[in-house]
Design a protein around this motif. Sequence first.
Motif: not given
Lengths: 112, 111
Positions: B35, A33, A48, A90, A103-104, B102-103, A37, A45, A101, A41-43, A106, A88, A35
């Motif tokens: 997370y 995947f 994928f 990810l 994650f790396g 979520g944010t 960030q 997608l 998941l 706004l968060g993450l 970033g 960023m 993403y």
Amino acid sequence: DVKVTQSSRYLVKRTGEKVFLECVQDMDHENMFWYRQDPGLGLRLIYFSYDVKMKEKGDIPEGYSVSREKKERFSLILESASTNQTSMYLCASSLVGANVLTFGAGSRLTVL
Amino acid sequence: SQELEQSPQSLIVQEGKNLTINCTSSKTLYGLYWYKQKYGEGLIFLMMLQKGGEEKSHEKITAKLDEKKQQSSLHITASQPSHAGIYLCGVHTGTASKLTFGTGTRLQVTL
């Protein structure tokens, strides 16, 4: 220890440049995947892939493409970078049927 | 699409204090993931909740899933500087283990 490695932690590019973000996992995971960030706004997608040469659009694919020629490697491509792609990025991977998941660390991209 | 709202957006607590972060879903929750992200780094999996009423703990962090409220809470007891970071909740949407997040809640722990 299982790992997702993103080759560049920090990149600075100019508007219009082609940008490659590389991600490699050593866990033999089928799913990978990308993403992005952003504050507030968060993450979100982007794309994928659930198998070699397979890809599906995520929620915000515009301006991006991906490549998965080998199982362990998933590349994100910005064909012509723009300032609104400063973010960023990810990368993550998972096994088919597994819901966790990995994650790396970033890649922080700045487009000037 | 399913949306997750986290509250508060940011939190500053003194070391040793307890705190709670909430994650509320716009749709029925069938499972939820927590997370943690250290500043400027990737996400680390904390725990997964799969059933209504389920509660899990890891060290001083406890998470609960309330299906009726479509909500999960993450509680930290006796916070430490090592707890600082961004906490994100996530749910599966669709296929291929996709997670929608979520944010995030940014936590700072002061001495």
